[in-house]
Design a protein around this motif. Structure first.
Motif, short mmCIF file in Angstrom:
data_model
loop_
_atom_site.label_atom_id
_atom_site.label_comp_id
_atom_site.label_asym_id
_atom_site.label_seq_id
_atom_site.Cartn_x
_atom_site.Cartn_y
_atom_site.Cartn_z
N ILE A 173 -45.28 -49.00 -12.92
CA ILE A 173 -46.56 -48.28 -12.93
C ILE A 173 -46.60 -47.29 -14.09
O ILE A 173 -47.58 -47.22 -14.83
N SER A 174 -45.53 -46.54 -14.28
CA SER A 174 -45.47 -45.55 -15.35
C SER A 174 -45.60 -46.18 -16.72
O SER A 174 -46.40 -45.74 -17.55
N GLU B 258 -52.27 -53.50 -16.80
CA GLU B 258 -52.42 -53.48 -15.36
C GLU B 258 -51.03 -53.58 -14.73
O GLU B 258 -50.26 -54.50 -15.04
N PRO B 259 -50.66 -52.62 -13.87
CA PRO B 259 -49.33 -52.66 -13.26
C PRO B 259 -49.00 -53.98 -12.56
O PRO B 259 -47.87 -54.47 -12.68
N ALA B 260 -49.96 -54.57 -11.87
CA ALA B 260 -49.70 -55.83 -11.16
C ALA B 260 -49.35 -56.95 -12.12
O ALA B 260 -48.48 -57.78 -11.84
N ALA B 261 -50.01 -56.98 -13.27
CA ALA B 261 -49.72 -58.02 -14.27
C ALA B 261 -48.32 -57.83 -14.86
O ALA B 261 -47.55 -58.79 -14.98
N VAL C 186 -38.08 -52.02 -19.17
CA VAL C 186 -39.51 -52.26 -18.91
C VAL C 186 -40.31 -51.86 -20.15
O VAL C 186 -41.25 -52.56 -20.54
N TRP C 187 -39.93 -50.76 -20.78
CA TRP C 187 -40.61 -50.34 -22.01
C TRP C 187 -40.49 -51.43 -23.07
O TRP C 187 -41.47 -51.73 -23.76
N GLN C 188 -39.31 -52.03 -23.21
CA GLN C 188 -39.12 -53.09 -24.21
C GLN C 188 -40.03 -54.29 -23.91
O GLN C 188 -40.61 -54.88 -24.83
N ILE C 189 -40.16 -54.65 -22.64
CA ILE C 189 -41.05 -55.75 -22.28
C ILE C 189 -42.49 -55.41 -22.66
O ILE C 189 -43.19 -56.22 -23.27
N GLU D 253 -38.02 -48.25 -6.74
CA GLU D 253 -37.74 -47.59 -8.01
C GLU D 253 -38.34 -48.36 -9.18
O GLU D 253 -38.99 -47.77 -10.06
N LEU D 254 -38.15 -49.67 -9.19
CA LEU D 254 -38.69 -50.49 -10.28
C LEU D 254 -40.22 -50.50 -10.24
O LEU D 254 -40.87 -50.48 -11.29
N GLN D 255 -40.80 -50.50 -9.07
CA GLN D 255 -42.27 -50.44 -8.96
C GLN D 255 -42.81 -49.16 -9.62
O GLN D 255 -43.79 -49.21 -10.36
#
Length: 191
Positions: A10-11, A19-22, A129-132, A4-6
């Motif tokens: 990505i989104s 970059e999603p990995a970063a 995640v948006w805040q980060i 779910e977090l992955q």
């Protein structure tokens, strides 16, 4: 990091052109992929007495000294003791969620108040995640370091120049090494 977090990473990474990995590496090392306490369901916090003393003219109580990193019940005791003295300053003096972003950054993230920042983070991991991502976006040096994989610079900007000494003190791997390893893992996962 769970599936779910992955998907959320990505989104949000696509929204911010990261970059999603970063972004995933940053999140894993900063929070272990958790934004809420498993036991209570409350948002993860770290109350910073030193910031409360700087932001509000109050003498700390004994409860402020009980908080310890990674012990949420004690963090909440300290926070709950400070909150009635000055709710806004207590929230500003506390880091929250996945990114452990200090509340005093609420304006930087585009919120009208620190309470609005907290309320948004409490909605779920996607908002955290948006805040980060927003925090990274608003610091061009941090954004560039993350983009090129300069993990030492990322760790220095986000955690301060003493991050290696703190890691040694607590017997942990320094953030830059942890981020490099996490990046390798997520780079393979997301390609």
């Amino acid at each position: 990091m769970n599936k779910e977090l992955q998907i959320i990473v990505i989104s949000v990474a696509c929204q911010f052109k990261f970059e999603p990995a970063a972004l995933a590496s940053f999140i894993e090392v900063e929070s272990g992929g958790k934004g809420f306490d498993d036991k209570t369901g409350k948002i993860l916090i770290q109350f910073e007495p030193i910031w409360m003393k700087r932001l509000a003219p109050y003498t700390p109580s004994g409860a402020w000294s009980v908080n310890k990193v990674d012990v949420q019940s004690k963090e909440w005791i300290a926070f709950n003791d400070a909150f009635p003295k000055n709710p806004n300053k207590a929230m500003e003096a506390t880091s929250i969620g996945l990114g452990q972003i200090m509340g005093f950054h609420y304006k930087r993230l585009g919120y009208a108040s620190v309470g609005a920042m907290w309320d948004d983070a409490k909605k779920g991991l996607e908002r955290q995640v948006w805040q980060i991502a927003k925090f990274i976006e608003t610091d061009k040096n941090l954004q560039t370091a993350l983009k090129i994989g300069d993990w030492h610079k990322v760790a220095t900007i986000y955690n301060g120049s003493g991050y290696k000494e703190i890691a040694r003190k607590y017997g942990r791997e320094p953030y830059n090494l942890s981020m490099a390893k996490a990046y390798g893992k997520y780079k393979a996962l997301f390609t």
